[in-house]
Scaffold this motif. Structure first.
Motif, PDB file in Angstrom:
ATOM      1  N   ALA A 114     -19.772   0.636  -3.752  1.00 23.62           N
ATOM      2  CA  ALA A 114     -19.076   1.560  -2.866  1.00 23.62           C
ATOM      3  C   ALA A 114     -19.388   3.011  -3.227  1.00 23.62           C
ATOM      4  CB  ALA A 114     -17.575   1.309  -2.917  1.00 23.62           C
ATOM      5  N   GLU A 134     -10.583   7.728  -4.568  1.00 23.86           N
ATOM      6  CA  GLU A 134     -10.374   7.170  -3.224  1.00 23.86           C
ATOM      7  C   GLU A 134     -11.378   6.052  -2.934  1.00 23.86           C
ATOM      8  OE1 GLU A 134      -8.004   7.699  -1.160  1.00 23.86           O
ATOM      9  OE2 GLU A 134      -7.022   9.464  -2.024  1.00 23.86           O
ATOM     10  N   ILE A 135     -12.638   6.287  -3.266  1.00 21.51           N
ATOM     11  CA  ILE A 135     -13.673   5.270  -3.027  1.00 21.51           C
ATOM     12  C   ILE A 135     -13.376   4.015  -3.837  1.00 21.51           C
ATOM     13  CG2 ILE A 135     -16.104   4.694  -3.400  1.00 21.51           C
ATOM     14  CD1 ILE A 135     -16.779   7.618  -2.830  1.00 21.51           C
ATOM     15  N   THR A 138     -10.239   1.967  -2.648  1.00 20.05           N
ATOM     16  CA  THR A 138     -10.544   1.242  -1.410  1.00 20.05           C
ATOM     17  C   THR A 138     -11.382   0.001  -1.697  1.00 20.05           C
ATOM     18  OG1 THR A 138     -10.463   3.280  -0.104  1.00 20.05           O
ATOM     19  CG2 THR A 138     -11.643   1.411   0.856  1.00 20.05           C
ATOM     20  N   ALA A 139     -12.372   0.150  -2.578  1.00 25.40           N
ATOM     21  CA  ALA A 139     -13.244  -0.979  -2.929  1.00 25.40           C
ATOM     22  C   ALA A 139     -12.490  -2.048  -3.707  1.00 25.40           C
ATOM     23  CB  ALA A 139     -14.434  -0.472  -3.736  1.00 25.40           C
ATOM     24  N   ASN A 141      -9.213  -2.671  -3.621  1.00 20.73           N
ATOM     25  CA  ASN A 141      -8.243  -3.332  -2.737  1.00 20.73           C
ATOM     26  C   ASN A 141      -8.916  -4.271  -1.734  1.00 20.73           C
ATOM     27  OD1 ASN A 141      -6.030  -2.143  -3.954  1.00 20.73           O
ATOM     28  ND2 ASN A 141      -5.945  -0.429  -2.523  1.00 20.73           N
ATOM     29  N   ALA A 142     -10.181  -3.992  -1.421  1.00 13.86           N
ATOM     30  CA  ALA A 142     -10.911  -4.881  -0.515  1.00 13.86           C
ATOM     31  C   ALA A 142     -11.139  -6.248  -1.136  1.00 13.86           C
ATOM     32  CB  ALA A 142     -12.254  -4.257  -0.134  1.00 13.86           C
ATOM     33  N   ALA A 146      -4.779  -5.785  -0.415  1.00 11.74           N
ATOM     34  CA  ALA A 146      -4.275  -4.471  -0.008  1.00 11.74           C
ATOM     35  C   ALA A 146      -3.168  -3.983  -0.925  1.00 11.74           C
ATOM     36  CB  ALA A 146      -3.774  -4.543   1.431  1.00 11.74           C
ATOM     37  N   ASP A 147      -3.216  -2.700  -1.260  1.00  8.37           N
ATOM     38  CA  ASP A 147      -2.181  -2.032  -2.059  1.00  8.37           C
ATOM     39  C   ASP A 147      -2.087  -2.542  -3.499  1.00  8.37           C
ATOM     40  OD1 ASP A 147      -1.459  -0.541   0.212  1.00  8.37           O
ATOM     41  OD2 ASP A 147      -0.104  -2.128   0.885  1.00  8.37           O
ATOM     42  N   ASP A 150      -3.651   2.126  -6.443  1.00  4.17           N
ATOM     43  CA  ASP A 150      -3.450   3.385  -5.713  1.00  4.17           C
ATOM     44  C   ASP A 150      -4.272   4.483  -6.369  1.00  4.17           C
ATOM     45  OD1 ASP A 150      -1.525   5.280  -7.450  1.00  4.17           O
ATOM     46  OD2 ASP A 150      -0.897   3.200  -7.721  1.00  4.17           O
ATOM     47  N   ALA A 151      -4.642   5.471  -5.568  1.00  7.67           N
ATOM     48  CA  ALA A 151      -5.560   6.514  -6.015  1.00  7.67           C
ATOM     49  C   ALA A 151      -4.981   7.365  -7.142  1.00  7.67           C
ATOM     50  CB  ALA A 151      -5.949   7.401  -4.835  1.00  7.67           C
TER      51      ALA A 151
END
Length: 216
Positions: A114, A134-135, A138-139, A141-142, A146-147, A150-151
């Motif tokens: 990512a 952030e990147i 997101t990667a 949690n994928a 989900a969740d 956290d950033a």
């Protein structure tokens, strides 16, 4: 079980190009273990990127694009005062490795890929800790759900002295193994390390070398 060690840097263009070939190998050898060691291509660099160096790097990117077929989009290096320091991107992967369970190596590799996609395809500044957080989240949690992360927490993990130290230890381990170029893929076999890729290598070449070592 096939045990592989991938030594690479998320801001290494040939590592970016090698990503699909590595994934094809992992798909062909289900159940294999992959440990990711960060190489530190330009770790701790403090020099602002000059026009000559930028042009040289972009020429390398063109070669990778032609060989791999992967997208190269916006150029984050074009922003004024850009410093090509790969330590923060490497540290983000180390932070991910620290946070996930050992069995979730797929999540760590997803973070690695990512960051590569963000830098090369989307032109994001992956020397920025906020962008990296952030990147990475997101990667993660994928893969993890989900969740799950956290950033803000990830950002704190990236800034911890332990994560910084672990990243440096990765760089030093790469040097102890004598690895000076990336990507490098090692096979742990019969208590020894065997190089199966030094630089960009295709899936078929990887599989052939892997079988040759295992059958020797």
């Amino acid at each position: 079980m096939t045990h592989l060690i991938y030594v690479a840097d998320p801001m290494c263009s040939w590592c970016y190009g090698f990503g699909p070939e590595l994934q094809a190998l992992l798909d062909a050898v289900p159940g294999s273990r992959l440990d990711l060691v960060l190489g530190g291509l330009r770790a701790y660099n403090q020099q602002v990127l000059d026009d000559t160096t930028r042009t040289t790097i972009l020429s390398h990117w063109k070669h990778v694009e032609e060989r791999s077929g992967l997208p190269f989009g916006g150029n984050a290096m074009s922003q004024p005062g850009f410093i090509y320091d790969t330590e923060p991107a490497c540290r983000a992967v180390v932070a991910a490795r620290t946070l996930v369970d050992e069995v979730s190596s797929a999540a760590v590799l997803n973070v690695f890929h990512a960051i590569q996609h963000g830098f090369y395809a989307e032109g994001k500044d992956v020397t920025d800790i906020g962008v990296l957080s952030e990147i990475a989240v997101t990667a993660l949690n994928a893969v993890e759900g989900a969740d799950s992360y956290d950033a803000i927490s990830f950002h704190e993990t990236m800034l911890s002295p332990m994560t910084m130290s672990d990243a440096r230890q990765d760089f030093e381990q790469s040097q102890r193994w004598g690895i000076r170029g990336f990507p490098a893929l090692l096979l742990v076999h019969q208590d020894a390390l065997h190089m199966i890729a030094s630089g960009y290598t295709t899936r078929d070449e990887l599989i052939a070398t892997l079988k040759q070592i295992q059958q020797a």
